[in-house]
Write an enzyme that holds these catalytic residues in place. Structure first.
Site, PDB file in Angstrom:
ATOM      1  N   ASN A  65      -6.260  -2.782   2.143  1.00 18.15           N
ATOM      2  CA  ASN A  65      -6.209  -4.234   2.266  1.00 18.15           C
ATOM      3  C   ASN A  65      -7.621  -4.765   2.426  1.00 18.15           C
ATOM      4  O   ASN A  65      -8.475  -4.108   3.034  1.00 18.15           O
ATOM      5  CB  ASN A  65      -5.398  -4.659   3.490  1.00 18.15           C
ATOM      6  CG  ASN A  65      -3.913  -4.500   3.304  1.00 18.15           C
ATOM      7  OD1 ASN A  65      -3.412  -4.408   2.192  1.00 18.15           O
ATOM      8  ND2 ASN A  65      -3.183  -4.463   4.402  1.00 18.15           N
ATOM      9  N   ARG A 125       0.829  -1.216   0.000  1.00 16.84           N
ATOM     10  CA  ARG A 125       0.000   0.000   0.000  1.00 16.84           C
ATOM     11  C   ARG A 125       0.858   1.258   0.000  1.00 16.84           C
ATOM     12  O   ARG A 125       0.554   2.216  -0.719  1.00 16.84           O
ATOM     13  CB  ARG A 125      -0.970   0.011   1.178  1.00 16.84           C
ATOM     14  CG  ARG A 125      -2.072  -1.029   1.039  1.00 16.84           C
ATOM     15  CD  ARG A 125      -3.029  -0.994   2.206  1.00 16.84           C
ATOM     16  NE  ARG A 125      -2.292  -1.268   3.449  1.00 16.84           N
ATOM     17  CZ  ARG A 125      -2.723  -0.953   4.660  1.00 16.84           C
ATOM     18  NH1 ARG A 125      -3.868  -0.345   4.817  1.00 16.84           N
ATOM     19  NH2 ARG A 125      -2.013  -1.258   5.717  1.00 16.84           N
TER      20      ARG A 125
END
Length: 84
Positions: free
Chosen positions: A29, A11
């Site tokens: 996520n 990320r």
């Protein structure tokens, strides 16, 4: 995105790329181990981020990327969201 995409800095990698490309959206996520990404921008920038997402950071092993058209209001800025 699926594969080894969690606990590898995926990320943060996407956020850095998105800001460099000046696109808007978010990355988060999913509880099943995948990562979800929404991206919006001008010209080839969104496609460039999708290509970066296919590679990911060095520790990642991306095995599948599914690209779907986004609906709804275009986001402002680019953020890392909480897991859902």
């Amino acid at each position: 995105m699926s594969g080894k995409v969690q606990k590898v800095g995926y990320r943060d990698f996407i956020v850095r790329c998105a800001r460099d490309l000046r696109v808007a959206g978010w990355v988060r996520n999913l509880s099943d181990g995948r990562v979800e990404l929404l991206v919006a921008g001008e010209g080839d920038a969104p496609d460039a981020l999708i290509e970066a997402a296919r590679e990911g950071p060095l520790q990642a092993q991306v095995t599948h990327v599914e690209v779907l058209p986004a609906t709804g209001q275009q986001p402002k800025g680019f953020t890392k969201r909480f897991t859902v």
